[in-house]
Design a protein around this motif. Structure first.
Motif, PDB file in Angstrom:
ATOM      1  N   GLN A 115      -6.652 -11.906   3.821  1.00  0.00           N
ATOM      2  CA  GLN A 115      -6.747 -11.901   2.376  1.00  0.00           C
ATOM      3  C   GLN A 115      -7.997 -11.182   1.867  1.00  0.00           C
ATOM      4  OE1 GLN A 115      -8.296 -14.900   0.020  1.00  0.00           O
ATOM      5  NE2 GLN A 115      -8.421 -16.467   1.616  1.00  0.00           N
ATOM      6  N   HIS A 116      -9.067 -11.116   2.648  1.00  0.00           N
ATOM      7  CA  HIS A 116     -10.271 -10.432   2.173  1.00  0.00           C
ATOM      8  C   HIS A 116     -10.073  -8.901   2.115  1.00  0.00           C
ATOM      9  CE1 HIS A 116     -10.774 -10.186   6.594  1.00  0.00           C
ATOM     10  NE2 HIS A 116     -11.428  -9.050   6.339  1.00  0.00           N
ATOM     11  N   GLN A 117      -8.984  -8.401   2.738  1.00  0.00           N
ATOM     12  CA  GLN A 117      -8.680  -6.979   2.678  1.00  0.00           C
ATOM     13  C   GLN A 117      -7.721  -6.626   1.544  1.00  0.00           C
ATOM     14  OE1 GLN A 117      -7.269  -5.659   6.499  1.00  0.00           O
ATOM     15  NE2 GLN A 117      -9.101  -6.311   7.605  1.00  0.00           N
ATOM     16  N   ILE A 118      -7.227  -7.634   0.882  1.00  0.00           N
ATOM     17  CA  ILE A 118      -6.277  -7.405  -0.205  1.00  0.00           C
ATOM     18  C   ILE A 118      -7.042  -7.282  -1.518  1.00  0.00           C
ATOM     19  CG2 ILE A 118      -4.318  -8.358  -1.478  1.00  0.00           C
ATOM     20  CD1 ILE A 118      -3.527  -9.824   1.088  1.00  0.00           C
ATOM     21  N   PRO A 119      -6.937  -6.155  -2.216  1.00  0.00           N
ATOM     22  CA  PRO A 119      -7.699  -5.970  -3.459  1.00  0.00           C
ATOM     23  C   PRO A 119      -7.205  -6.896  -4.566  1.00  0.00           C
ATOM     24  CG  PRO A 119      -6.130  -4.180  -3.172  1.00  0.00           C
ATOM     25  CD  PRO A 119      -6.069  -4.999  -1.922  1.00  0.00           C
ATOM     26  N   VAL A 120      -8.146  -7.454  -5.292  1.00  0.00           N
ATOM     27  CA  VAL A 120      -7.839  -8.307  -6.430  1.00  0.00           C
ATOM     28  C   VAL A 120      -8.049  -7.495  -7.708  1.00  0.00           C
ATOM     29  CG1 VAL A 120      -8.439 -10.416  -7.691  1.00  0.00           C
ATOM     30  CG2 VAL A 120      -8.493 -10.388  -5.185  1.00  0.00           C
ATOM     31  N   GLY A 121      -7.097  -7.577  -8.621  1.00  0.00           N
ATOM     32  CA  GLY A 121      -7.180  -6.780  -9.844  1.00  0.00           C
ATOM     33  C   GLY A 121      -6.547  -5.418  -9.707  1.00  0.00           C
ATOM     34  N   GLU A 122      -6.003  -5.095  -8.528  1.00  0.00           N
ATOM     35  CA  GLU A 122      -5.319  -3.833  -8.298  1.00  0.00           C
ATOM     36  C   GLU A 122      -3.927  -4.119  -7.723  1.00  0.00           C
ATOM     37  OE1 GLU A 122      -7.601  -1.342  -5.770  1.00  0.00           O
ATOM     38  OE2 GLU A 122      -9.435  -1.490  -6.969  1.00  0.00           O
ATOM     39  N   TRP A 123      -3.079  -3.115  -7.807  1.00  0.00           N
ATOM     40  CA  TRP A 123      -1.722  -3.267  -7.281  1.00  0.00           C
ATOM     41  C   TRP A 123      -1.741  -3.013  -5.777  1.00  0.00           C
ATOM     42  CZ3 TRP A 123       1.807  -5.558 -10.103  1.00  0.00           C
ATOM     43  CH2 TRP A 123       1.666  -5.530 -11.494  1.00  0.00           C
ATOM     44  N   TYR A 124      -1.014  -3.878  -5.069  1.00  0.00           N
ATOM     45  CA  TYR A 124      -0.957  -3.767  -3.619  1.00  0.00           C
ATOM     46  C   TYR A 124       0.510  -3.784  -3.196  1.00  0.00           C
ATOM     47  CZ  TYR A 124      -1.900  -4.620   1.305  1.00  0.00           C
ATOM     48  OH  TYR A 124      -1.952  -4.513   2.668  1.00  0.00           O
TER      49      TYR A 124
END
Length: 248
Positions: A115-124
């Motif tokens: 989860q620390h590699q998943i951007p928050v506030g951006e589309w993934y």
């Protein structure tokens, strides 16, 4: 047998009717194509708005009532399809999945990224393991640092738009040909009584015989009314000439 066109064919009524019929048909097709493209584009863009709205609702629910309320809310879409349901996942700080809505729908996607590699506030995007389908996801952090994700399964946005554009471009030339062919056919049918009338008038001028008539059509339009009046005029002229011959 070759078709004979007038020297100034572009100034004839047949050409003008063909041009206007074709222009209206082609412009209508182009307008419908543009509206369809804009509708598809806006529909894809609105998909993100729906995901953002759903994410905000789940974040608010988790902050007010806890993760049990989120789990209860996700159970309501247990029988939904992947196309219509939302992907909802709550991940703990140690990358443990606490909540996953309807897991059978998302088993083909690789969700193992920390989860620390998943951007928050951006589309993934998560990619399916087989057919390349995409899972578009928006993420948010809760107060306890857990990761909440909401998304929807879609095809590649650019691929959809590119295929739609290619389809439109492939149909433009056939539709233009259909427009001109249909316009010429309609103009030919519409002007048939006028051609018959011109032929009878030319015959009278060349032979001085008034016993010929223009065959009326089965329609009750203005041109057919003109043909009937022309025939009545010929009939009266023929009677008048006959009376003159008798008197002489």
């Amino acid at each position: 047998m070759r078709l004979k066109f007038p020297k100034r064919f572009h100034k004839t009524l047949a050409f003008r009717l063909t041009f206007w019929y074709s222009a209206i048909f082609i412009l209508s097709f182009l307008l419908l194509s543009v509206i369809s493209y804009l509708f598809v584009f806006s529909s894809i863009r609105d998909n993100r708005a729906a995901i953002q709205a759903e994410l905000s609702e789940y974040v608010s629910l988790a902050e007010r009532q806890g993760i049990d309320a989120v789990k209860t809310a996700t159970r309501k879409q247990a029988n939904a399809s992947r196309r219509t349901s939302f992907f909802v996942r709550l991940v703990d700080t140690d990358d443990t999945t606490l909540i996953l809505s309807n897991p059978r729908l998302w088993k083909q996607f690789d969700l193992s990224r920390p989860q620390h590699q998943i951007p928050v506030g951006e589309w993934y995007y998560y990619t399916a393991k087989r057919d390349g389908e995409l899972l578009e996801v928006a993420s948010a952090r809760l107060k306890d640092n857990k990761l909440l994700q909401v998304g929807k399964s879609i095809q590649d946005r650019e691929e959809i738009l590119e295929r739609f554009r290619d389809t439109l471009l492939a149909t433009i030339i056939p539709m233009v040909l259909i427009g001109f062919t249909g316009g010429a056919f309609l103009a030919f049918r519409a002007l048939r009584p006028v051609r018959d009338l011109s032929g009878v008038a030319r015959s009278i001028v060349n032979t001085a015989r008034f016993d010929t008539r223009v065959p009326p059509s089965k329609t009750a339009d203005e041109i057919n009314e003109l043909v009937l009046l022309f025939n009545q005029m010929l009939e009266k002229i023929e009677i008048l000439i006959g009376a003159m011959k008798d008197s002489l």
